[in-house]
Scaffold this motif. Structure first.
Motif, short mmCIF file in Angstrom:
data_model
loop_
_atom_site.label_atom_id
_atom_site.label_comp_id
_atom_site.label_asym_id
_atom_site.label_seq_id
_atom_site.Cartn_x
_atom_site.Cartn_y
_atom_site.Cartn_z
N THR A 55 -4.36 -3.44 0.18
CA THR A 55 -4.08 -1.98 -0.97
C THR A 55 -4.73 -1.69 -0.71
OG1 THR A 55 -4.58 -4.41 -2.83
CG2 THR A 55 -5.24 -2.82 -3.64
N GLU A 56 -4.60 -0.35 -1.77
CA GLU A 56 -5.30 0.98 -1.51
C GLU A 56 -5.85 0.69 -2.71
OE1 GLU A 56 -4.01 5.89 -0.31
OE2 GLU A 56 -3.53 4.41 0.32
N SER A 59 -7.39 7.41 -2.60
CA SER A 59 -6.68 8.69 -1.26
C SER A 59 -7.82 8.45 0.08
CB SER A 59 -7.15 9.98 -1.27
OG SER A 59 -8.06 10.35 -1.93
N THR A 62 -9.27 2.32 1.45
CA THR A 62 -8.39 1.34 1.55
C THR A 62 -8.54 0.01 1.94
OG1 THR A 62 -7.24 2.94 2.89
CG2 THR A 62 -6.47 0.64 3.09
N TYR A 323 -0.22 4.54 -10.32
CA TYR A 323 0.46 4.63 -8.96
C TYR A 323 0.60 3.62 -7.71
CZ TYR A 323 -4.48 3.58 -6.86
OH TYR A 323 -5.56 2.61 -7.25
N TRP A 324 1.06 3.60 -6.73
CA TRP A 324 2.11 2.39 -5.50
C TRP A 324 1.65 2.93 -4.61
CZ3 TRP A 324 5.47 3.56 -2.28
CH2 TRP A 324 6.54 5.00 -2.63
N THR A 325 0.99 2.19 -3.20
CA THR A 325 1.41 2.28 -1.82
C THR A 325 2.14 1.67 -0.96
OG1 THR A 325 -1.25 1.34 -1.93
CG2 THR A 325 -0.73 3.11 -2.31
N SER A 327 1.57 -0.52 2.58
CA SER A 327 0.76 0.15 4.53
C SER A 327 1.55 -1.61 5.41
CB SER A 327 -0.58 -0.38 4.09
OG SER A 327 -1.29 0.24 3.12
N THR A 333 -1.22 3.32 5.80
CA THR A 333 -0.66 3.81 4.29
C THR A 333 0.92 4.47 4.88
OG1 THR A 333 -1.87 3.69 2.38
CG2 THR A 333 -0.55 5.02 2.42
N ARG A 336 3.33 6.28 -0.34
CA ARG A 336 2.97 6.28 -1.64
C ARG A 336 3.39 7.13 -2.28
NH1 ARG A 336 -2.82 6.06 -3.49
NH2 ARG A 336 -3.36 7.68 -4.56
N SER A 359 2.06 -4.27 -0.56
CA SER A 359 2.00 -2.47 -1.58
C SER A 359 1.29 -3.19 -2.45
CB SER A 359 3.97 -2.96 -2.57
OG SER A 359 3.68 -2.29 -3.03
#
Length: 505
Positions: A55-56, A59, A62, A323-325, A327, A333, A336, A359
């Motif tokens: 999970t991030e 920015s 992480t 927002y979503w990421t 990895s 990552t 994003r 994600s």
């Protein structure tokens, strides 16, 4: 204060009690066969679904995924779990304190029905007032009295010591075991590194793991006591409460002992075996953890019941607050972006993790709460390969955090853990109160100082105290899932900042 789910909560399916009549020779033979197929299974039992979520949270911060192995599990200090075990167990132990066991044996004489003799993979017999079982490398067998030994609710205890073994050689209690071919069972397992409790229903579900004290290393004697009453299972080791877990999968079955060997021949000696039938004792319908969760959380939930949330989103209209990421398993990552209208399906936030990736989704508008009530509806839309859905909170800049995880195994299970320096420490776990696969689970978390309560589908689930992370101010509305391919839906997220609520202690 909880919202109405757009998906109906699955109703618990009643389980009929199995009526089992087996001969002990057949039971032992079946148990031996099953143990021999365990491939030297040791205390930690994992599946592909137990890979942690990456999970991030910003920015720069992480949460890196950690592949779950025995060496990455921190010792579990005796804390809230032990107190919960004591609260549940002490009234039962007091009730049977002056009651003779329904069965006991000290193994001073061999005429007790426990099988002795040499077989292809093991040898069993009596020596110096103990019952010994020797298992050849990579083998396994069971041990039990010469009678049908079927129990629903019971207290059982035994002394045992490992004379020789290498990991994963060990021994343990097997209970509520169903007849062949199902062979479903709970298994408390000792080995040289610790103790575990897991559920075997064809696949393995971890319910608890303890590394280190109060377990005595070989060849020292360990006294194991287990209490099974309804869905609650408490474990004492050497007179000390260790944990209590709640699991309603198996209501009754055979009680016995199991021994398994690793690459080296394993010998275990048993003494002072006792069982009390406690089906006549009455206890609360709520587990001790649930009782404590209710006592802690209800005043807080009442205090916010008539207050509007500090953050709310039912995903009925597009917005850019989320927002979503995605990895990889190294925490790097890969993608994003911001949530867009195409992510809102049936008035829910629907996201897909790509193959092999983890994600996460978060909202910067909900990242400033240390003490809070947060709720959300989480559902696996398409997770045929397993995986997890998790809620994170008090996420630190270095990615230390708390996590409530729903494992999407064949039998879904849940866990609360903290992650510090990349090490996962389980704090509570179980399988109860979860919805069926494909039906949303309403998760509610109350965090106030070092105290936490988790509610699941409107009912108190567990309570714990942990002071590892007390001042995190990010990640209140942060959810992770993976590994892909899998699709999840999130809906009806609400959060109350308890620092803004007057009158709380």
């Amino acid at each position: 204060m909880t919202s109405t789910s757009k998906n109906s909560t699955a109703q618990g399916k009643s389980r009929g009690t199995f009526l089992v009549v087996v001969t002990v020779i057949a039971a032992l033979a079946i148990l031996g066969l099953l143990l021999s197929q365990m491939d030297g299974r040791i205390a930690i039992v994992t599946s592909n679904a137990s890979t942690p979520t990456n999970t991030e949270v910003s920015s720069t911060a992480t949460i890196a995924p950690v592949i779950f192995t025995e060496t990455t599990v921190a010792p579990v200090a005796l804390g809230p779990q032990a107190e919960q075990a004591r609260a549940f167990a002490e009234p039962i132990l007091q009730a049977i304190a002056n009651r003779p066991p329904d069965y006991e044996y000290d193994f001073n004489e061999p005429e007790n029905g426990w099988i002795s003799g040499m077989e292809e993979s093991n040898t069993r017999g009596y020596v110096d007032g103990e019952y010994f079982v020797t298992v050849k490398p990579n083998g396994g067998t069971g041990a039990g009295p010469g009678k049908d030994f079927l129990f629903s609710d019971f207290v059982a205890e035994v002394d045992a010591r490992i004379l020789k073994a290498t990991n994963p050689g060990g021994w343990g209690f097997i209970f509520r075991e169903q007849p062949f071919p199902q062979s479903f069972r709970y298994h408390i397992n000792f080995n040289s590194s610790g103790l575990s409790l897991f559920l075997n229903t064809g696949s393995y579900t971890d319910l608890f793991y303890l590394q280190g004290a109060p377990v005595q290393p070989a060849p020292g004697t360990n006294h194991l006591l287990v209490i099974a009453k309804g869905p609650n299972i408490a474990i004492y080791v050497n007179g000390e409460p260790v944990t209590v877990v709640s699991d309603s999968t198996l209501p009754s079955g055979i009680v016995s002992l199991g021994i398994h060997a690793g690459e080296q021949e394993t010998e275990v000696r048993f003494d002072n075996f006792k069982i009390w039938d406690i089906t006549d004792l009455t206890t609360s319908d709520l587990s001790p953890q649930a009782e404590q969760a209710r006592a802690f959380a209800e005043p807080i939930l009442q205090a916010v019941a008539n207050r509007p949330p500090d953050f709310e989103d039912d995903f009925s209209i597009p917005n850019s607050r989320w927002y979503w990421t995605m990895s990889n398993d190294m925490g790097e990552t890969v993608l994003r972006g911001n949530v867009s209208a195409e992510n809102l399906i049936n008035d829910a936030l629907t996201l897909t993790a790509q193959d092999g990736l983890y994600s996460s989704v978060g909202s910067d508008s909900c990242h400033t709460m240390t003490n809070f009530v947060v709720q959300a509806e989480l559902m696996d839309v398409d997770a045929a390969s397993g995986g997890e859905i998790a809620a994170h909170w008090r996420v630190q800049p270095n990615a230390d955090h708390y996590r409530f995880t729903i494992w999407l195994n064949l039998i879904p299970s849940w866990e609360v853990a903290h992650w510090v320096a990349g090490i996962r420490t389980p704090l509570a776990s179980g399988t109860e109160k979860l919805s069926e696969r494909g039906v949303s689970n309403q998760v509610l978390i109350v965090a106030y100082g070092p105290q936490f309560a988790i509610y699941l589908n409107g009912s108190p689930l567990t309570y714990l105290e942990d002071d590892q992370l007390t001042d995190g101010k990010t990640g209140t509305c942060n959810f992770g899932f993976g590994p892909g391919p899998m699709t999840i839906a999130i809906d009806n997220v609400k959060a109350w900042n308890l620092d803004n609520v007057p009158g709380l202690p």
